[in-house]
Scaffold this motif. Structure first.
Motif, short mmCIF file in Angstrom:
data_model
loop_
_atom_site.label_atom_id
_atom_site.label_comp_id
_atom_site.label_asym_id
_atom_site.label_seq_id
_atom_site.Cartn_x
_atom_site.Cartn_y
_atom_site.Cartn_z
N ARG A 289 0.85 -1.19 0.00
CA ARG A 289 0.00 0.00 0.00
C ARG A 289 0.88 1.24 0.00
O ARG A 289 2.07 1.15 0.33
CB ARG A 289 -0.94 0.01 1.20
N LEU A 290 0.31 2.36 -0.39
CA LEU A 290 1.04 3.62 -0.34
C LEU A 290 1.30 3.98 1.11
O LEU A 290 0.39 3.88 1.95
CB LEU A 290 0.22 4.74 -1.00
N ALA A 291 2.50 4.38 1.43
CA ALA A 291 2.83 4.83 2.79
C ALA A 291 2.33 6.27 2.89
O ALA A 291 2.97 7.20 2.42
CB ALA A 291 4.33 4.75 3.03
N ASP A 292 1.15 6.44 3.48
CA ASP A 292 0.51 7.76 3.41
C ASP A 292 0.58 8.59 4.69
O ASP A 292 -0.01 9.65 4.77
CB ASP A 292 -0.94 7.65 2.92
N SER A 293 1.33 8.12 5.69
CA SER A 293 1.49 8.92 6.90
C SER A 293 2.96 8.92 7.32
O SER A 293 3.71 8.00 6.99
CB SER A 293 0.63 8.39 8.05
N PRO B 186 -2.50 12.38 1.11
CA PRO B 186 -3.94 12.28 1.37
C PRO B 186 -4.36 10.80 1.39
O PRO B 186 -3.99 10.02 0.50
CB PRO B 186 -4.58 13.02 0.19
N ASP B 187 -5.10 10.41 2.40
CA ASP B 187 -5.51 9.00 2.52
C ASP B 187 -6.42 8.55 1.39
O ASP B 187 -6.58 7.36 1.15
CB ASP B 187 -6.16 8.73 3.88
N LEU B 188 -6.97 9.49 0.66
CA LEU B 188 -7.84 9.13 -0.47
C LEU B 188 -7.09 8.38 -1.56
O LEU B 188 -7.69 7.65 -2.34
CB LEU B 188 -8.58 10.34 -1.03
N LEU B 189 -5.76 8.52 -1.61
CA LEU B 189 -5.00 7.81 -2.63
C LEU B 189 -5.06 6.30 -2.42
O LEU B 189 -5.29 5.55 -3.37
CB LEU B 189 -3.54 8.30 -2.65
N SER C 89 -6.74 4.89 -9.32
CA SER C 89 -7.73 5.25 -10.34
C SER C 89 -8.00 6.75 -10.29
O SER C 89 -8.43 7.28 -9.27
CB SER C 89 -9.03 4.49 -10.08
N ARG C 90 -7.74 7.43 -11.39
CA ARG C 90 -7.98 8.87 -11.44
C ARG C 90 -9.45 9.21 -11.20
O ARG C 90 -9.78 10.17 -10.54
CB ARG C 90 -7.54 9.44 -12.79
N GLY C 91 -10.32 8.37 -11.72
CA GLY C 91 -11.75 8.58 -11.52
C GLY C 91 -12.13 8.50 -10.05
O GLY C 91 -12.90 9.31 -9.54
N GLN C 92 -11.56 7.52 -9.35
CA GLN C 92 -11.83 7.39 -7.92
C GLN C 92 -11.25 8.56 -7.13
O GLN C 92 -11.86 9.04 -6.17
CB GLN C 92 -11.27 6.06 -7.39
N ARG D 172 -13.44 11.09 -4.80
CA ARG D 172 -13.09 11.29 -3.39
C ARG D 172 -12.71 12.75 -3.11
O ARG D 172 -12.89 13.23 -1.99
CB ARG D 172 -11.99 10.33 -2.98
N LEU D 173 -12.18 13.42 -4.12
CA LEU D 173 -11.87 14.84 -3.95
C LEU D 173 -13.13 15.67 -3.73
O LEU D 173 -13.07 16.73 -3.10
CB LEU D 173 -11.11 15.37 -5.17
N LEU D 174 -14.25 15.21 -4.24
CA LEU D 174 -15.51 15.93 -4.01
C LEU D 174 -15.83 15.98 -2.52
O LEU D 174 -16.44 16.93 -2.04
CB LEU D 174 -16.66 15.27 -4.78
N ARG D 175 -15.40 14.95 -1.78
CA ARG D 175 -15.64 14.91 -0.33
C ARG D 175 -14.44 15.40 0.47
O ARG D 175 -14.55 15.62 1.67
CB ARG D 175 -15.97 13.48 0.10
N GLN D 176 -13.31 15.54 -0.18
CA GLN D 176 -12.08 15.94 0.51
C GLN D 176 -11.33 16.97 -0.35
O GLN D 176 -10.18 16.77 -0.71
CB GLN D 176 -11.22 14.69 0.75
N PRO D 177 -11.98 18.09 -0.68
CA PRO D 177 -11.38 19.06 -1.60
C PRO D 177 -10.09 19.70 -1.08
O PRO D 177 -9.28 20.19 -1.87
CB PRO D 177 -12.48 20.11 -1.79
#
Length: 171
Positions: A50-54, A107-110, A121-124, A128-133
């Motif tokens: 997984r991406l190391a996001d923190s 960002p955890d959305l990745l 996925s760019r679409g995803q 998710r950016l709509l909820r986490q702008p």
């Protein structure tokens, strides 16, 4: 994973570790020669699932590399390619460029936008950016970094190829 390793830093894998802890050691002379030719730094590459996001996760992964005072980075795919090369008896070399530093989170959305194959996925991401702008400015900056990293890697590949292949064509 290494504190102080800047964005776009080029690394040459001296060792690659997969998510299960299996380790593949690079040819020391080849790694050193390619590092000199490219201006890269010898480093341990840890492949994660997984991406190391923190920052905390990056710190934990850094401890798993057992790199001592040396440089360490994390990615998703190098160990898979190295394992396939080793199994096929093909010499390998891993070049990576740092897109995000040990001192910053992503960002955890990745991670939540990754598909079955592991890619983001760019679409995803867009949904998710709509909820986490608030993540948008960072993602735009990250895109610029990724472009710089790709350019750095392309130049490094050109410099590394004659060193990697050598007079015997890499064998």
């Amino acid at each position: 994973l290494s504190v102080g390793l800047p964005t776009a830093a080029l690394v040459v894998a001296s060792r690659v570790i997969d998510a299960a802890g299996r380790s593949f050691v690079g040819d020391r002379q080849r790694v050193e020669a390619v590092a000199r030719a490219t201006g890269g730094l010898s480093a341990v590459v840890l492949s994660s699932d997984r991406l190391a996001d923190s920052v905390a996760e990056k710190r934990l992964l850094r401890d798993r590399t057992e790199a001592g005072g040396g440089a360490a980075v994390v990615d998703l795919e190098s160990a898979t390619y190295v394992a396939a090369a080793v199994e096929a008896g093909i010499p390998w070399l891993v070049l990576r460029a740092v897109s995000d530093t040990a001192e910053e989170g992503l960002p955890d959305l990745l991670n939540r936008s990754r598909g079955e194959g592991g890619g983001v996925s760019r679409g995803q991401v867009f949904l998710r950016l709509l909820r986490q702008p608030q993540a948008f400015p960072f993602l735009i900056a990250l895109r610029g970094r990724v472009v710089r990293c790709a350019e750095r890697l392309a130049n490094a590949a050109v410099a590394a190829l004659p060193v990697f292949c050598g007079p015997e064509g890499g064998r």
